[in-house]
Structures are given as structure tokens and as C-alpha cells.
Design a protein around this motif. Structure first.
Motif, PDB file in Angstrom:
ATOM      1  N   SER A  27      -5.916  32.879  29.553  1.00 41.14           N
ATOM      2  CA  SER A  27      -4.715  33.653  29.214  1.00 41.14           C
ATOM      3  C   SER A  27      -5.038  34.767  28.234  1.00 41.14           C
ATOM      4  CB  SER A  27      -3.629  32.732  28.638  1.00 41.14           C
ATOM      5  OG  SER A  27      -4.081  32.105  27.458  1.00 41.14           O
ATOM      6  N   GLY A  28      -5.885  34.487  27.244  1.00 36.29           N
ATOM      7  CA  GLY A  28      -6.263  35.525  26.288  1.00 36.29           C
ATOM      8  C   GLY A  28      -7.042  36.649  26.938  1.00 36.29           C
ATOM      9  N   LEU A  29      -7.976  36.288  27.832  1.00 36.06           N
ATOM     10  CA  LEU A  29      -8.777  37.303  28.525  1.00 36.06           C
ATOM     11  C   LEU A  29      -7.912  38.153  29.445  1.00 36.06           C
ATOM     12  CD1 LEU A  29     -11.579  38.469  29.146  1.00 36.06           C
ATOM     13  CD2 LEU A  29     -11.829  36.721  30.915  1.00 36.06           C
ATOM     14  N   CYS A  30      -7.035  37.502  30.219  1.00 37.88           N
ATOM     15  CA  CYS A  30      -6.154  38.251  31.129  1.00 37.88           C
ATOM     16  C   CYS A  30      -5.225  39.171  30.356  1.00 37.88           C
ATOM     17  CB  CYS A  30      -5.337  37.279  31.983  1.00 37.88           C
ATOM     18  SG  CYS A  30      -6.274  36.437  33.271  1.00 37.88           S
ATOM     19  N   ALA A  31      -4.696  38.687  29.249  1.00 39.43           N
ATOM     20  CA  ALA A  31      -3.797  39.514  28.447  1.00 39.43           C
ATOM     21  C   ALA A  31      -4.533  40.729  27.890  1.00 39.43           C
ATOM     22  CB  ALA A  31      -3.197  38.687  27.310  1.00 39.43           C
ATOM     23  N   ARG A  32      -5.783  40.526  27.505  1.00 45.52           N
ATOM     24  CA  ARG A  32      -6.579  41.629  26.960  1.00 45.52           C
ATOM     25  C   ARG A  32      -6.866  42.680  28.029  1.00 45.52           C
ATOM     26  NH1 ARG A  32      -7.619  44.318  22.372  1.00 45.52           N
ATOM     27  NH2 ARG A  32      -9.738  45.121  22.277  1.00 45.52           N
ATOM     28  N   VAL A  33      -7.229  42.218  29.238  1.00 46.42           N
ATOM     29  CA  VAL A  33      -7.619  43.134  30.311  1.00 46.42           C
ATOM     30  C   VAL A  33      -6.402  43.821  30.928  1.00 46.42           C
ATOM     31  CG1 VAL A  33      -8.656  43.260  32.611  1.00 46.42           C
ATOM     32  CG2 VAL A  33      -9.752  41.891  30.826  1.00 46.42           C
TER      33      VAL A  33
END
Length: 303
Positions: A112-118
Motif C-alpha cells: 500500500s505504501g509503495l502503490c501510494a507513492r507511485v
């Protein structure tokens, strides 16, 4: 001050939803109904989705779910909801409630953190990196083989797939809200549509669903963990970041592990106990609202 209250207003319902969801695996094993995991997931989504739609969805909200910039994320939300249910319940069946839930939700904050960042250029909050590191470390300790040998590899893979699906769902739900979709309508429709997508499995493997134990199990999973859980989750997630939401979901493996030990005689090694402590530490780091600079300056001046 207002920001801290808003964060707490998001943290509490998301944490409550995670606690409810932590009972899914233990309830599945405790019932011993002999229900096929995918058929159970379909039943859970269909019944829970109908109840959610009846309680929360209004025609005005429905009209927001198929506009430009919304329909793609609705399709993503439906797909990952269906994948999560089938993969997670199969993982519980193969590896036990504690391990399956720990592996699944150990992958959520990172995804979730990676997707939100990208996808959203969303910066994780201050405590996210440390909290996620603690939590992932806790999951790694839970994965260490105990006296009964290593975990079932297929079960672990299914659990990780479920966790990745839920991580994507968190970001998809926030993208829906940002695009103008009514989040109160989006979650129930996603659950019901995912249930319809998986419903052919009910005809392929209906065994055990009509038994007293099966009916009680479906009732709890549909009403307690799906209807109430999604209502709480939807209420809270719009007030906090996707990264924080993902890390707070790690309360689920903590609850599942404790229930597994207390009710299902799932033994924990010394490493497993240490893993649970790390998970709890990660949750606390994310759940506590960050100190504002003004607060720190005021305290420094008072000193």
C-alpha cells in the motif's frame, strides 16, 4: 489539535475493523464445517455485500461509481477483493490462522505504501517507515519454522497474494474517493460484485454450507467481519494516509495469532512471541499521531 483528532478518528475505526478481520481465520478453523475456502469466500461476499448495500448504499452514491476516472478503479477494486477472499481463506486452510494472517498482512503496508507513492505521489507519514520495518520484522520471525517443520510453501504464497491484493485495494479505494466516487457506496458494491464474480464456485463446491456450523460461520463472516468491518474501515481510511491504513491492518495478524494460541492450540515458539511483540510495536508507532513542530516548540519553551 484538529489534525490529531482527525488522525485518531481514522485510526480507531480502521483498527477496530482489523480486529474484526483478525477473527476470520480462527472462526473458519474453529467452526470445522468442512466448507471449501473459495465457496466460503463467495458466500461471505454475497451475503455481506447484500447487507452492506442495503445499509449503506443510496442511489445518489451509486451514480458516482461509473464516471470518468472511476470505472477503472472500481474494476480493480472488485478484482482484488475477489482475489483476496479466495487466496486468504485457502491460505488459512493450508497453514493455520496465525501464520496465514501474519504473512498476508505483513505484505500489506509495503504494497500500500509503495502503490501510494507511485500512483498518488503520497509521502508516507513520519512513523510509517519505522512502523512498517518493525511489523515486517515481526512477520519474518513468525515465518521461522518451529518444532513442526517449515510452513506450507503454497499456503505462504497464497497468503502473500492475499496481502498484496489488500494493499492494492487500499490505494484503489482512495483513488476512487479522489476521483469523486462515494466511498460509502464503493466498498459495498465492490464486495457484492466480487461475490458475484466468484459465485460459480458455490455450484462447484457447495458441501458444508448448509450445515448448522456452516450457517453460523457464514453468518459471522458475512455480518460481523464483512458488513461491520467494511463500514468501519471505509469510515476511517478516508481520514488517514494509505500507508498508515496498510500498517494499521497489521492488527489483524496479531489478533489471529492470539486467537490461534488461545482457541486453536496453535503453538508459538520463542521467535513467534518476539514476532508478535514487533508487530505490536509497529502498530503503536503508526497509530500514535505525530508531534507537531509547534507542540515541540511549546514544550521546549516551557522547559
Amino acid at each position: 489539535m484538529t489534525g490529531g483528532i482527525a488522525v485518531r478518528a481514522g485510526v480507531v475505526p480502521v483498527l477496530a475493523a482489523a480486529v474484526l478481520w483478525g477473527t476470520v481465520g480462527p472462526a473458519q478453523l474453529l467452526a470445522g464445517a468442512g466448507v471449501d475456502p473459495v465457496a466460503l469466500g463467495a458466500c461471505r461476499m454475497l451475503v455481506g455485500g447484500v447487507v452492506l448495500c442495503a445499509v449503506a448504499v443510496r442511489p445518489r452514491g451509486l451514480r458516482t461509481l461509473w464516471g470518468p476516472g472511476v470505472r477503472l478503479w472500481m474494476l480493480v477494486s472488485v478484482a482484488v477483493t475477489a482475489v483476496f477472499q479466495g487466496a486468504f481463506l485457502q491460505a488459512v486452510d493450508r497453514t493455520g490462522a496465525a501464520l496465514a494472517t501474519a504473512v498476508a498482512f505483513g505484505t500489506v503496508p509495503a504494497v500500500s505504501g509503495l502503490c501510494a507513492r507511485v500512483l498518488q505521489r503520497e509521502r508516507p507519514p513520519a512513523g510509517w517507515a519505522a512502523g512498517t520495518a518493525f511489523a515486517v520484522g515481526g512477520v519474518a520471525l513468525l515465518l521461522l519454522p518451529g518444532g513442526d517443520g517449515p510452513a506450507d510453501p503454497a499456503g505462504v504464497l497464497l497468503a502473500a497474494t492475499a496481502g498484496a491484493s489488500f494493499g492494492v485495494y487500499i490505494v484503489a479505494a482512495k483513488r476512487l474517493a479522489a476521483a469523486g466516487a462515494d466511498p460509502v457506496a464503493a466498498a459495498p458494491v465492490s464486495v457484492l460484485a466480487a461475490g458475484l464474480l466468484v459465485s460459480p464456485w458455490l455450484a462447484a463446491a457447495p458441501s458444508g454450507l448448509g450445515s448448522p456450523r456452516g450457517l453460523v460461520l457464514v453468518g459471522w463472516l458475512a455480518l460481523g467481519t464483512t458488513a461491520l468491518g467494511y463500514l468501519l474501515f471505509t469510515r476511517g481510511m478516508t481520514r488517514i494516509s494509505a500507508a498508515t491504513t496498510g500498517t494499521l491492518s497489521l492488527a489483524e495478524p496479531l489478533v489471529a495469532a492470539l486467537l490461534g494460541v488461545l482457541l486453536l492450540d496453535e503453538r508459538l515458539t520463542g521467535w513467534s512471541g518476539a514476532g508478535l511483540v514487533l508487530l505490536l510495536g509497529g502498530l503503536l508507532l503508526v497509530a500514535l499521531p505525530p508531534r507537531r513542530r509547534g507542540d515541540r516548540a511549546a514544550r521546549a519553551g516551557a522547559a
